[in-house]
Motif scaffolding. Structure first.
Motif, short mmCIF file in Angstrom:
data_model
loop_
_atom_site.label_atom_id
_atom_site.label_comp_id
_atom_site.label_asym_id
_atom_site.label_seq_id
_atom_site.Cartn_x
_atom_site.Cartn_y
_atom_site.Cartn_z
N LEU A 198 0.84 -1.20 0.00
CA LEU A 198 0.00 0.00 0.00
C LEU A 198 0.87 1.25 0.00
N LYS A 199 1.92 1.24 0.81
CA LYS A 199 2.83 2.39 0.88
C LYS A 199 3.43 2.70 -0.50
N GLU A 200 3.95 1.68 -1.16
CA GLU A 200 4.57 1.88 -2.47
C GLU A 200 3.55 2.41 -3.48
N THR A 201 2.35 1.87 -3.43
CA THR A 201 1.31 2.27 -4.38
C THR A 201 0.92 3.73 -4.19
N LEU A 202 0.63 4.12 -2.95
CA LEU A 202 0.18 5.49 -2.69
C LEU A 202 1.29 6.50 -2.94
N GLU A 203 2.51 6.16 -2.56
CA GLU A 203 3.61 7.10 -2.76
C GLU A 203 3.89 7.31 -4.25
N ALA A 204 3.74 6.25 -5.05
CA ALA A 204 3.94 6.41 -6.49
C ALA A 204 2.86 7.30 -7.09
N TRP A 205 1.62 7.09 -6.67
CA TRP A 205 0.53 7.92 -7.19
C TRP A 205 0.68 9.36 -6.71
N ASN A 206 1.07 9.54 -5.45
CA ASN A 206 1.26 10.89 -4.92
C ASN A 206 2.32 11.64 -5.71
N ALA A 207 3.40 10.96 -6.03
CA ALA A 207 4.48 11.60 -6.78
C ALA A 207 4.01 12.06 -8.15
N SER A 208 3.05 11.35 -8.72
CA SER A 208 2.56 11.71 -10.05
C SER A 208 1.80 13.02 -10.05
N PHE A 209 1.37 13.49 -8.88
CA PHE A 209 0.63 14.75 -8.78
C PHE A 209 1.56 15.95 -8.60
N LYS A 210 2.84 15.73 -8.35
CA LYS A 210 3.74 16.83 -8.04
C LYS A 210 3.99 17.69 -9.28
N THR A 211 3.69 18.96 -9.13
CA THR A 211 3.98 19.94 -10.17
C THR A 211 4.55 21.17 -9.49
N ASP A 212 5.00 22.13 -10.31
CA ASP A 212 5.55 23.36 -9.74
C ASP A 212 4.50 24.13 -8.96
N SER A 213 3.23 24.00 -9.38
CA SER A 213 2.16 24.75 -8.72
C SER A 213 1.67 24.08 -7.45
#
Length: 504
Positions: free
Chosen positions: A300-315
């Motif tokens: 679960l940790k790996e899955t959520l952290e990967a998805w969270n990283a995909s949302f990172k933008t400059d804004s």
């Protein structure tokens, strides 16, 4: 405290927005208004939309709506908040009898309650078909809450399934009390600590009889003036952790944060996609190998952290989507994590519960055979299949009155099992195919990317041809969203209805 400041800014901006916008009147809608009336009227109390409440309560609610003259109210952008409040007051009156039965607020007991002396909550059919009178502790810690001073969070704690159930229950009581040491003043709140029955098979908190309890409890706390409806938290230990992880996915739209401790579920039991806006705090010790707990938590940790990283933008350098704090390196075995760690971790969450989402991800799955009628602002009117077949919805509300919706049937193929228990699935391949039927209602609010509900919505379903749908703005939208979600913060003024049958 940053979240409070942000919320205040949004609120002030909203008042400005509402004050500077023309009245919002629904288009003529024969199903709601008739041929000779303006749009926006609520002429028929009955609705084809499924409800999440009993038929008796729905009837009482309808009577209160009539008594409040809401059947003839029109909804505009300058008055919809007044109408929302009137609908909610009618709902509170309809719930008067149940409200009187809700746990009475009192100071959380300084000494753990004896089972015989504790108040009881009847759980129908929880003991293999027999009713269970569930003892519980319920009350405040810190300053006594009231609406005039400050609304406070509510914390639910679910204990484990050890043979000594009274000891497990006392551990929950101690967890509630000890967690207060980690809470800043504005987080000191109300705690609900139920005691499960003897026999581990009857103590599975996610089972159907308990689902009725959780929904009645959630329904009840929204009716309490002293509860902050944006701050609803759940924590569980061991068996309670399994349940809280499942409930986090099943009821994600109600919880601000969830903290399973010393647990870990196969992701098919608790689809993590649903946790887009729900914060997860979790600890599974590094030597907690039974039932694959540590491995499943790590997955679960790996899955959520990967998805969270995909949302990172400059804004959005600090994204909240799929936010999690999951510790699988905690030194120890099962039982070594102090039970208060869960609620202590939850108090660090400063964001509010999401109620007007611009994106929803929902795997519509059965929990113990039960299904939700909706999720966030999605309301299922008709499923393409009556079986346990799952559907995954991804809804995005964009600028310029545009919505994209993906609706896919989903099935699982196990690709790997836990190394510590070869009978428990660890990895899956998900198989998706577009749905071929079904109907949805999507509730809308002006706060959602500044939607202009006077104009048509352009919706694209499964990347097909765009369709133009005029929002229905009416009391009907508000009433039906209350019947679906019983949530004071999700009384939506508008909706569109979508047929998922592929367009020819």
């Amino acid at each position: 405290m940053k979240a409070i400041a942000i919320f205040s800014i949004i609120f002030v901006w909203t008042l400005f927005f509402v004050g500077c916008t023309n009245d919002l009147v629904a288009p003529e809608n024969p199903a709601l208004s008739g041929d000779d009336t303006e749009g926006g009227e609520y002429q028929s109390i009955s609705s084809s939309a499924p409800v999440a409440i009993s038929a008796e309560l729905a009837t009482l609610f309808d009577k209160e709506l009539v008594a409040a003259n809401l059947t003839s109210r029109k909804v505009t952008l300058t008055n919809y908040e007044d109408v929302q409040e009137a609908v909610w007051q009618a709902w509170k009156k309809a719930n008067a009898a149940d409200l009187a039965k809700f746990p009475q607020l009192k100071e959380f007991p300084q000494t753990h309650l004896e089972t015989a002396a504790a108040p009881k909550w009847t759980v129908p059919g929880a003991l293999g078909g027999r009713d269970y009178d569930m003892p519980y502790e319920y009350g405040w810690l810190g300053s006594q809450p009231n609406k005039e001073s400050n609304q406070v969070p509510v914390f639910i704690y679910l204990h484990g399934s050890g043979e000594d159930r009274d000891l497990e229950w006392q551990n929950g009581s101690d967890a509630c009390k000890n967690s207060i040491l980690r809470m800043s003043n504005y987080r000191k709140g109300v705690f609900f600590n139920p005691r499960g029955p003897d026999g581990s098979d009857y103590n599975k908190w996610f089972k159907t009889p308990y689902q009725r309890v959780w929904e009645d409890f959630l329904k009840g706390i929204f009716l309490q003036d002293y509860i902050d409806p944006y701050a609803i938290f759940l924590s569980g230990y061991s068996e309670g952790a399994y349940a809280s992880q499942r409930m986090a996915s099943f009821y994600a739209d109600y919880f601000t944060g969830v903290a399973p401790l010393a647990g870990g579920e196969p992701l098919e039991n608790a689809p993590p996609e649903n946790l887009l806006h729900t914060r997860i705090f979790m600890i599974s010790p590094n030597q907690d190998h039974s039932f694959g707990r540590n491995e499943l938590t790590k997955k679960l940790k790996e899955t959520l952290e990967a998805w969270n990283a995909s949302f990172k933008t400059d804004s959005t350098p600090i994204p909240y989507e799929y936010f999690s704090s999951i510790n699988v390196a905690y030194e120890g075995k099962h039982g070594d994590v102090p039970p208060y760690e869960g609620m202590g971790g939850l108090t660090n969450i400063t964001r509010y519960r999401t109620t007007n989402p611009t994106e929803v991800r929902w795997e519509d799955f059965p929990m113990d055979g039960q299904r939700r009628v909706g999720f966030y602002n999605i309301h299922v009117l008709e499923r393409a299949s009556t079986t346990d077949e799952r559907t995954y919805y991804q809804l995005k509300i964009k600028s310029d009155n545009a919505i994209s919706l993906s609706a896919q049937k989903v099935s699982y193929t196990v690709t790997n099992y836990c190394s510590s228990d070869s009978s428990i699935p660890l990895d899956y391949k998900k198989n998706y195919t577009p749905v071929t039927g079904g109907k949805l209602r999507i509730y809308l609010h002006p706060y959602m990317n500044n939607l202009d509900l006077t104009k048509p919505i352009t919706i694209t379903i499964n990347e097909g041809a765009p369709q133009q749908l005029q929002p229905v703005v009416s009391v009907q939208a508000m009433v039906d969203s209350v019947k679906a979600f019983f949530d004071s913060q999700r009384i939506y003024p508008a909706y569109i209805e979508v047929d998922l049958t592929p367009q020819k």
